[in-house]
Design an enzyme around this catalytic site. Sequence first.
Site, short mmCIF file in Angstrom:
data_model
loop_
_atom_site.label_atom_id
_atom_site.label_comp_id
_atom_site.label_asym_id
_atom_site.label_seq_id
_atom_site.Cartn_x
_atom_site.Cartn_y
_atom_site.Cartn_z
N GLY A 49 -61.12 -8.91 -92.65
CA GLY A 49 -61.89 -8.82 -93.88
C GLY A 49 -63.39 -8.90 -93.67
O GLY A 49 -64.16 -8.18 -94.32
N ARG A 95 -58.04 -14.92 -80.30
CA ARG A 95 -59.13 -15.67 -80.96
C ARG A 95 -59.46 -16.97 -80.21
O ARG A 95 -60.59 -17.44 -80.26
CB ARG A 95 -58.77 -15.96 -82.41
CG ARG A 95 -58.99 -14.74 -83.31
CD ARG A 95 -58.64 -15.02 -84.75
NE ARG A 95 -59.12 -13.95 -85.62
CZ ARG A 95 -58.82 -13.85 -86.91
NH1 ARG A 95 -58.05 -14.76 -87.49
NH2 ARG A 95 -59.30 -12.86 -87.64
N LYS A 125 -54.93 3.63 -96.93
CA LYS A 125 -55.41 3.79 -98.30
C LYS A 125 -56.93 3.84 -98.42
O LYS A 125 -57.63 3.08 -97.76
CB LYS A 125 -54.92 2.60 -99.13
CG LYS A 125 -53.43 2.61 -99.34
CD LYS A 125 -53.07 1.46 -100.23
CE LYS A 125 -51.62 1.54 -100.67
NZ LYS A 125 -51.30 0.41 -101.53
N GLY A 172 -58.49 -5.20 -89.30
CA GLY A 172 -57.07 -4.95 -89.50
C GLY A 172 -56.31 -4.45 -88.28
O GLY A 172 -56.27 -5.11 -87.25
C1 3PG Z 1 -58.77 -14.07 -91.04
O1 3PG Z 1 -57.78 -14.39 -90.37
O2 3PG Z 1 -58.97 -12.91 -91.42
C2 3PG Z 1 -59.78 -15.12 -91.35
O3 3PG Z 1 -59.46 -16.30 -90.69
C3 3PG Z 1 -59.92 -15.36 -92.83
O4 3PG Z 1 -58.74 -15.84 -93.38
P1 3PG Z 1 -58.53 -15.74 -94.96
O5 3PG Z 1 -58.39 -14.28 -95.28
O6 3PG Z 1 -57.30 -16.55 -95.27
O7 3PG Z 1 -59.77 -16.33 -95.60
#
Ligand code: 3PG
Length: 396
Positions: free
Chosen positions: A377, A36, A197, A354
Amino acid sequence: MSFNTLDSADLKGKRVLLRVDFNVPMENGVVTDRTRIHRVLPTIEEISAKGGKVILLAHFGRPKGERKEEDSLRPVAAALAETIKRPVAFADDCIGESAREAIETLADGDILLLENTRFHKGEEKNDPAFVAEVAKLGDVYVNEAFSAAHRAHATTEGLAHVLPAYAGRTMQAELQALTRALEHPEHPVMAVVGGAKISTKLELLGNLLRKVDALVIGGGMANTFLAAQGKPIGKSLCEHDLIDKARAILAEAKGADCEIVLPIDATVAQKFAAHAPSHIVAVDHVGENDMILDLGPKSVAHIESLLEKTRTLVWNGPLGAFELPPFDEGTNAVAQTAARLTCEGKLLSVAGGGDTVAALNQAHAAQEFTYLSTAGGAFLEWLEGKELPGVAALRT
Ligand code: 3PG
Ligand code: MG
């Protein structure tokens, strides 16, 4: 694109608040994966080269509005300095005196990282008073954190409404890749969805089957679909309470003219362990003590033949228990075929979310993909068809 990019930004002598995602893997105060960090270097360099003062804003962990030493971004400043081979200053708060003083000493082009924005409750609450405190520190806002754009927080969303706002280069590339992959793709489009899942991916499957021509389902989640079709799955991972949902998804796909591609054969074992004794069976003949741990060779060949005709691929999640050899073979083979077709110019391939990056790295296929998102996410919410608040706020 309906975003302002750095092309149109006047940055000379400006204090540029650059929101990045430095939520990086860390062990004992040392950053263990700099992906990142690497991703945002071009934007940092560009702002600096154009004479902007680079003021980095980021969150780390989930300290919930408390100052916690283990969630300090200080080690990330060191990792960034080492990576970019330039000094990176650090201020131990993202608002107030210490931030203001650190900014005052910056020359044009200098780089400063401010402490974890989540040390303040106002960050996650997107509190206008906190937004105003941060906004005071800058003249311009640049958002480079696609992977945090599913959060409507002060520094991912709020700031875009109170300062001139721009998408950073990585954000721009990510949005372009995602648009080409799912909003305006070249057909046929294939989605590959794997992972353990379906419970976490129901919305995503529902959205994808309306957009793609073929939906390949693999990994543990495929077992629930096989069970929905009345196949024996032995002791395989299965979400029995979601079998009806799986049936509904299969029916909806038919109506939407989306071909659902499930395993036709599988590599099974009686132990969930690396190198457990295994064999290949047709999905009609999984034994009662067997666990399905990977695609079989016929399934792989079928997916590969479909890929040959595919123009656009979106991939999320591994197709088998890829962390346990030899149950990584299905994922590796399909990933390598997608990589080859991409290199040959026949396929646009986008992957993210993921475990996906880890699986594609392990398959030695990651470099060849057209675009690899480091978002977890946020990538999933985008696949679900949701508008991400951090992205929406950048729209002009
Ligand atoms: C991540 O690492 O997926 C993002 O930085 C978001 O982090 P968070 O799920 O704690 O909001
Ligand atoms: Mg996360």
